[in-house]
Design a protein around this motif. Structure first.
Motif, PDB file in Angstrom:
ATOM      1  N   SER A  14      45.006   9.980  69.537  1.00 23.51           N
ATOM      2  CA  SER A  14      43.976   9.111  68.979  1.00 23.51           C
ATOM      3  C   SER A  14      42.937   8.871  70.062  1.00 23.51           C
ATOM      4  O   SER A  14      43.223   8.967  71.245  1.00 23.51           O
ATOM      5  CB  SER A  14      44.567   7.786  68.502  1.00 23.51           C
ATOM      6  OG  SER A  14      45.028   7.043  69.606  1.00 23.51           O
ATOM      7  N   PRO A  16      40.762   5.951  71.305  1.00 21.93           N
ATOM      8  CA  PRO A  16      40.494   4.522  71.160  1.00 21.93           C
ATOM      9  C   PRO A  16      39.090   4.114  71.580  1.00 21.93           C
ATOM     10  O   PRO A  16      38.602   3.086  71.141  1.00 21.93           O
ATOM     11  CB  PRO A  16      41.532   3.875  72.076  1.00 21.93           C
ATOM     12  CG  PRO A  16      41.803   4.907  73.108  1.00 21.93           C
ATOM     13  CD  PRO A  16      41.663   6.233  72.406  1.00 21.93           C
ATOM     14  N   ALA A  42      40.614   1.071  77.006  1.00 24.26           N
ATOM     15  CA  ALA A  42      40.545   0.441  75.689  1.00 24.26           C
ATOM     16  C   ALA A  42      40.049  -1.002  75.757  1.00 24.26           C
ATOM     17  O   ALA A  42      39.308  -1.448  74.877  1.00 24.26           O
ATOM     18  CB  ALA A  42      41.914   0.486  75.021  1.00 24.26           C
ATOM     19  N   GLU A 101      50.292   3.239  75.681  1.00 20.52           N
ATOM     20  CA  GLU A 101      49.430   2.195  76.236  1.00 20.52           C
ATOM     21  C   GLU A 101      50.072   1.566  77.462  1.00 20.52           C
ATOM     22  O   GLU A 101      51.289   1.426  77.539  1.00 20.52           O
ATOM     23  CB  GLU A 101      49.179   1.099  75.205  1.00 20.52           C
ATOM     24  CG  GLU A 101      48.320   1.527  74.059  1.00 20.52           C
ATOM     25  CD  GLU A 101      47.987   0.367  73.132  1.00 20.52           C
ATOM     26  OE1 GLU A 101      47.952  -0.791  73.606  1.00 20.52           O
ATOM     27  OE2 GLU A 101      47.773   0.622  71.948  1.00 20.52           O
TER      28      GLU A 101
END
Length: 133
Positions: A14, A16, A42, A101
């Motif tokens: 993904s 972000p 992020a 993360e």
């Protein structure tokens, strides 16, 4: 930090944000933490980061209150009264290409590593210039 290249975006689970860390200066505050390169940025201090302009806006707010006093004391070869380097504690949420993360804490160093950005104009013959934040 810069916008992620097409190959980075295509290999990511993904995307972000449009802010990707490619390199950190040796000895800098970012160099002291877990590998900070090859990560999307992020959030900075719980503020969502989507573009490089967001990073610049946040970096301008992260100025130490005593940086000017410290620099004046160093220039006059006197001891700084509080005994600590000027800087701010910053929490950065980063995300790897596979979506893992992490939250890292960095203390900025306004004396040896002030915030700056490299800018180049839109024309091909324009030169890069360094701008302090």
């Amino acid at each position: 930090m810069q916008e992620p290249g097409l190959s980075v975006q295509q290999s990511s689970a993904s995307v972000p944000s449009q802010v990707f860390s490619y390199y950190e200066l040796d000895g800098s505050p970012a160099d002291r933490v877990t590998p900070f390169t090859s990560y999307y940025i992020a959030e900075i201090n719980s503020t969502a980061v989507k573009t490089l302009n967001d990073v610049v806006r946040i970096a301008k707010q992260l100025k130490s209150k005593n940086a000017e006093e410290f620099n004046a004391m160093v220039a006059s070869n006197k001891q700084f009264s509080s005994g600590e380097m000027p800087g701010c504690d910053v929490k950065v949420r980063i995300m790897s290409n596979n979506g893992v993360e992490k939250v890292i804490s960095i203390r900025t160093n306004d004396h040896y590593f002030p915030s700056w950005q490299l800018i180049r104009g839109p024309a091909i013959e324009d030169k890069w210039r360094m701008e302090m934040l």
